[in-house]
Write a protein that holds these residues in place. Sequence first.
Motif, PDB file in Angstrom:
ATOM      1  N   GLY A 171       0.783  -1.229   0.000  1.00 49.08           N
ATOM      2  CA  GLY A 171       0.000   0.000   0.000  1.00 49.08           C
ATOM      3  C   GLY A 171       0.812   1.275   0.000  1.00 49.08           C
ATOM      4  N   ASN A 172       2.063   1.220   0.465  1.00 51.69           N
ATOM      5  CA  ASN A 172       2.934   2.402   0.442  1.00 51.69           C
ATOM      6  C   ASN A 172       4.384   1.949   0.224  1.00 51.69           C
ATOM      7  N   GLU A 173       5.264   2.911   0.071  1.00 53.88           N
ATOM      8  CA  GLU A 173       6.660   2.601  -0.239  1.00 53.88           C
ATOM      9  C   GLU A 173       7.317   1.724   0.838  1.00 53.88           C
ATOM     10  N   TYR A 174       7.020   2.017   2.096  1.00 49.26           N
ATOM     11  CA  TYR A 174       7.650   1.267   3.182  1.00 49.26           C
ATOM     12  C   TYR A 174       7.188  -0.186   3.164  1.00 49.26           C
ATOM     13  N   MET A 175       5.893  -0.419   2.983  1.00 49.78           N
ATOM     14  CA  MET A 175       5.376  -1.785   2.926  1.00 49.78           C
ATOM     15  C   MET A 175       5.965  -2.535   1.726  1.00 49.78           C
ATOM     16  N   LYS A 176       6.063  -1.852   0.610  1.00 48.32           N
ATOM     17  CA  LYS A 176       6.615  -2.457  -0.601  1.00 48.32           C
ATOM     18  C   LYS A 176       8.085  -2.832  -0.406  1.00 48.32           C
ATOM     19  N   ALA A 177       8.831  -1.937   0.229  1.00 47.53           N
ATOM     20  CA  ALA A 177      10.252  -2.186   0.482  1.00 47.53           C
ATOM     21  C   ALA A 177      10.444  -3.380   1.398  1.00 47.53           C
ATOM     22  N   ARG A 178       9.636  -3.464   2.464  1.00 44.43           N
ATOM     23  CA  ARG A 178       9.772  -4.569   3.421  1.00 44.43           C
ATOM     24  C   ARG A 178       9.362  -5.905   2.791  1.00 44.43           C
ATOM     25  N   LYS A 179       8.335  -5.894   1.951  1.00 41.01           N
ATOM     26  CA  LYS A 179       7.896  -7.133   1.294  1.00 41.01           C
ATOM     27  C   LYS A 179       8.978  -7.634   0.356  1.00 41.01           C
ATOM     28  N   PHE A 180       9.559  -6.746  -0.425  1.00 38.07           N
ATOM     29  CA  PHE A 180      10.627  -7.124  -1.349  1.00 38.07           C
ATOM     30  C   PHE A 180      11.838  -7.639  -0.572  1.00 38.07           C
ATOM     31  N   GLU A 181      12.200  -6.946   0.479  1.00 38.93           N
ATOM     32  CA  GLU A 181      13.358  -7.315   1.296  1.00 38.93           C
ATOM     33  C   GLU A 181      13.172  -8.683   1.935  1.00 38.93           C
ATOM     34  N   SER A 182      11.952  -8.987   2.384  1.00 35.55           N
ATOM     35  CA  SER A 182      11.699 -10.264   3.070  1.00 35.55           C
ATOM     36  C   SER A 182      11.853 -11.468   2.151  1.00 35.55           C
ATOM     37  N   GLY A 183      11.768 -11.259   0.843  1.00 34.10           N
ATOM     38  CA  GLY A 183      11.885 -12.369  -0.095  1.00 34.10           C
ATOM     39  C   GLY A 183      13.280 -12.568  -0.656  1.00 34.10           C
ATOM     40  N   LEU A 184      14.215 -11.682  -0.291  1.00 36.20           N
ATOM     41  CA  LEU A 184      15.584 -11.799  -0.808  1.00 36.20           C
ATOM     42  C   LEU A 184      16.269 -13.045  -0.260  1.00 36.20           C
ATOM     43  N   ARG A 185      17.220 -13.565  -1.025  1.00 36.44           N
ATOM     44  CA  ARG A 185      17.998 -14.722  -0.588  1.00 36.44           C
ATOM     45  C   ARG A 185      18.802 -14.359   0.656  1.00 36.44           C
ATOM     46  N   GLY A 186      18.957 -15.319   1.572  1.00 29.69           N
ATOM     47  CA  GLY A 186      19.565 -15.102   2.876  1.00 29.69           C
ATOM     48  C   GLY A 186      20.786 -14.203   2.927  1.00 29.69           C
ATOM     49  N   PRO A 187      21.876 -14.540   2.228  1.00 34.38           N
ATOM     50  CA  PRO A 187      23.099 -13.712   2.316  1.00 34.38           C
ATOM     51  C   PRO A 187      22.883 -12.275   1.853  1.00 34.38           C
ATOM     52  N   ILE A 188      22.030 -12.082   0.849  1.00 29.63           N
ATOM     53  CA  ILE A 188      21.753 -10.730   0.358  1.00 29.63           C
ATOM     54  C   ILE A 188      20.874  -9.984   1.357  1.00 29.63           C
ATOM     55  N   GLN A 189      19.860 -10.668   1.873  1.00 29.70           N
ATOM     56  CA  GLN A 189      18.965 -10.045   2.852  1.00 29.70           C
ATOM     57  C   GLN A 189      19.720  -9.633   4.109  1.00 29.70           C
ATOM     58  N   ASP A 190      20.697 -10.454   4.526  1.00 30.50           N
ATOM     59  CA  ASP A 190      21.475 -10.128   5.721  1.00 30.50           C
ATOM     60  C   ASP A 190      22.198  -8.795   5.583  1.00 30.50           C
ATOM     61  N   GLN A 191      22.659  -8.502   4.369  1.00 25.13           N
ATOM     62  CA  GLN A 191      23.376  -7.243   4.152  1.00 25.13           C
ATOM     63  C   GLN A 191      22.428  -6.057   3.994  1.00 25.13           C
ATOM     64  N   VAL A 192      21.258  -6.303   3.416  1.00 22.10           N
ATOM     65  CA  VAL A 192      20.330  -5.213   3.118  1.00 22.10           C
ATOM     66  C   VAL A 192      19.520  -4.779   4.335  1.00 22.10           C
ATOM     67  N   ASN A 193      19.015  -5.760   5.113  1.00 26.92           N
ATOM     68  CA  ASN A 193      18.090  -5.379   6.179  1.00 26.92           C
ATOM     69  C   ASN A 193      18.757  -4.607   7.318  1.00 26.92           C
ATOM     70  N   LEU A 194      20.086  -4.677   7.413  1.00 25.02           N
ATOM     71  CA  LEU A 194      20.787  -3.880   8.423  1.00 25.02           C
ATOM     72  C   LEU A 194      20.679  -2.387   8.143  1.00 25.02           C
ATOM     73  N   LEU A 195      20.463  -2.046   6.872  1.00 22.68           N
ATOM     74  CA  LEU A 195      20.412  -0.638   6.469  1.00 22.68           C
ATOM     75  C   LEU A 195      19.037  -0.014   6.702  1.00 22.68           C
ATOM     76  N   ASN A 196      17.999  -0.856   6.786  1.00 21.66           N
ATOM     77  CA  ASN A 196      16.625  -0.379   7.000  1.00 21.66           C
ATOM     78  C   ASN A 196      16.262   0.727   6.005  1.00 21.66           C
ATOM     79  N   VAL A 197      16.463   0.456   4.731  1.00 20.22           N
ATOM     80  CA  VAL A 197      16.161   1.432   3.678  1.00 20.22           C
ATOM     81  C   VAL A 197      14.645   1.589   3.570  1.00 20.22           C
TER      82      VAL A 197
END
Length: 231
Positions: free
Chosen positions: A96-122
Amino acid sequence: MEKMFEVFPSTDAQKVSLAAFTLEDDARRWWMMIREGNPDLTWARFLELFYDKHFPLSVRNRKATEFQMLTQGSKTVAEYDRAFTELARYAPHMVGNEYMKARKFESGLRGPIQDQVNLLNVPTYAGVLDKAILAEANLNKSQSSGKSQRKRQTYDNREEEADPNDAEEKTVEDGPNNANQEGGTRPTCPSCGKLYFGVCLRATGACFGCGERGHRIKDCPKVKTKDDKKR
């Protein structure tokens, strides 16, 4: 058509007429049947009838479920992004908004990539996508470097195993000094893994020709002297 209507504002009647003009084959025949019974069709009603016929609710629900379960898996980040964008429109309540979209996309990333991205909380989808692509590139580079290093180690190990002194080492180990022990079971040398009695010349760094340290058998003066006498 809806994209065009954003640029060229139109009335409901104009929208229906323009959209109907683009229909072909089965869709055109469908329109010919329903227009007689719907003379004052609004754009919202047209869309409702159109989707009920050509894109049933069961299919839309299946697409929404597919989006809900979507993960990167073996896809690249770019491929995952394309699938995400294609399916997101069937589940607007999840993005419904940019933040929800970002979190949904981030949650589906492959483990090693997600580990690096979610620390940034973009906070934005575009930002998460950008960081995911960079993380993927760094991981690929690291993996390539690791493979090259392993190949080099394997090559070095093979070179060491192919040491020409191995054959000479066997000759020395099986020489006359061990002849009086032939009746016993030869132990396994912990240094080189071969079976023989006596001291392992490889472990001590001694010459396989004379047993002295400081040179190898190819440079052994005693072996050269013997060879000269044979000649």
